[in-house]
Design an enzyme around this catalytic site. Structure first.
Site, PDB file in Angstrom:
ATOM      1  N   ALA A  97       0.834  -1.203   0.000  1.00 21.12           N
ATOM      2  CA  ALA A  97       0.000   0.000   0.000  1.00 21.12           C
ATOM      3  C   ALA A  97       0.866   1.249   0.000  1.00 21.12           C
ATOM      4  CB  ALA A  97      -0.909   0.004   1.221  1.00 21.12           C
ATOM      5  N   ASP A  98       0.520   2.177  -0.895  1.00 17.11           N
ATOM      6  CA  ASP A  98       1.177   3.491  -0.866  1.00 17.11           C
ATOM      7  C   ASP A  98       0.247   4.452  -0.124  1.00 17.11           C
ATOM      8  OD1 ASP A  98      -0.856   4.128  -2.674  1.00 17.11           O
ATOM      9  OD2 ASP A  98       0.472   4.202  -4.413  1.00 17.11           O
ATOM     10  N   SER A  99       0.575   5.738  -0.108  1.00 13.48           N
ATOM     11  CA  SER A  99      -0.214   6.696   0.666  1.00 13.48           C
ATOM     12  C   SER A  99      -1.644   6.824   0.122  1.00 13.48           C
ATOM     13  CB  SER A  99       0.467   8.054   0.692  1.00 13.48           C
ATOM     14  OG  SER A  99       0.654   8.543  -0.618  1.00 13.48           O
ATOM     15  N   ASP A 101      -3.338   4.423  -1.419  1.00 11.39           N
ATOM     16  CA  ASP A 101      -4.026   3.199  -0.992  1.00 11.39           C
ATOM     17  C   ASP A 101      -4.466   3.295   0.465  1.00 11.39           C
ATOM     18  OD1 ASP A 101      -3.733   1.845  -3.451  1.00 11.39           O
ATOM     19  OD2 ASP A 101      -1.715   1.177  -2.895  1.00 11.39           O
ATOM     20  N   THR A 102      -3.612   3.856   1.297  1.00  8.79           N
ATOM     21  CA  THR A 102      -3.940   3.989   2.715  1.00  8.79           C
ATOM     22  C   THR A 102      -5.145   4.906   2.903  1.00  8.79           C
ATOM     23  OG1 THR A 102      -1.624   3.632   3.291  1.00  8.79           O
ATOM     24  CG2 THR A 102      -3.008   4.580   4.991  1.00  8.79           C
TER      25      THR A 102
END
Length: 144
Positions: A97-99, A101-102
């Site tokens: 997860a990248d930012s 996705d978060t």
């Protein structure tokens, strides 16, 4: 030399800490930030203590059902392949997860649990367990 160290230690100890029974070990906490020990033959460097705060963190783990729901939402949001293990200890970053996705995960959690997560709290979420703990806290606050 051991006697001079003991004498020096007792000179900066609080009076209550100096009273002890023979054979009894005493831990001494002093308000002084530095102490120097000297003997007749040698000079020792000063010992300095840095003030530090004791920090206790009390955590209550979320219910298993909450953790399971969060795991399913994370799997859905990240489109993880079937059979990918997601547990309470799973870190979003380790799941890929990248930012963005978060943010999408947090939005999915808000929708599923009918809560609002503020930006500061959202930034503190690193694992599935963190998210589940926050959700339960917010649900309890909302109910109160």
């Amino acid at each position: 030399m051991a006697h001079s160290l003991a004498a020096a230690a007792s000179s900066f100890s609080p009076p209550a800490a100096r009273r002890r029974l023979p054979g009894q070990v005493t831990n001494v906490i002093s308000r002084r930030s530095s102490v120097s020990f000297n003997s007749q033959r040698m000079s020792f460097m000063s010992i300095r203590s840095r003030p530090s705060q004791l920090c206790f963190k009390i955590c209550c783990s979320a219910k298993k059902e909450t953790v399971d729901k969060v795991c399913n939402i994370v799997k859905t949001q990240l489109a993880l392949p079937e059979g990918t293990a997601v547990t309470g200890e799973s870190k979003f970053s380790e799941l890929g997860a990248d930012s963005l996705d978060t943010v999408e995960i947090v939005m999915g959690l808000e929708e599923e649990f009918n809560i609002t997560v503020d930006e500061t709290s959202a930034q503190d979420i690193a694992t599935v367990q963190d998210a589940a703990n926050l959700i339960e806290k917010l649900v309890l606050e909302k109910a109160a």
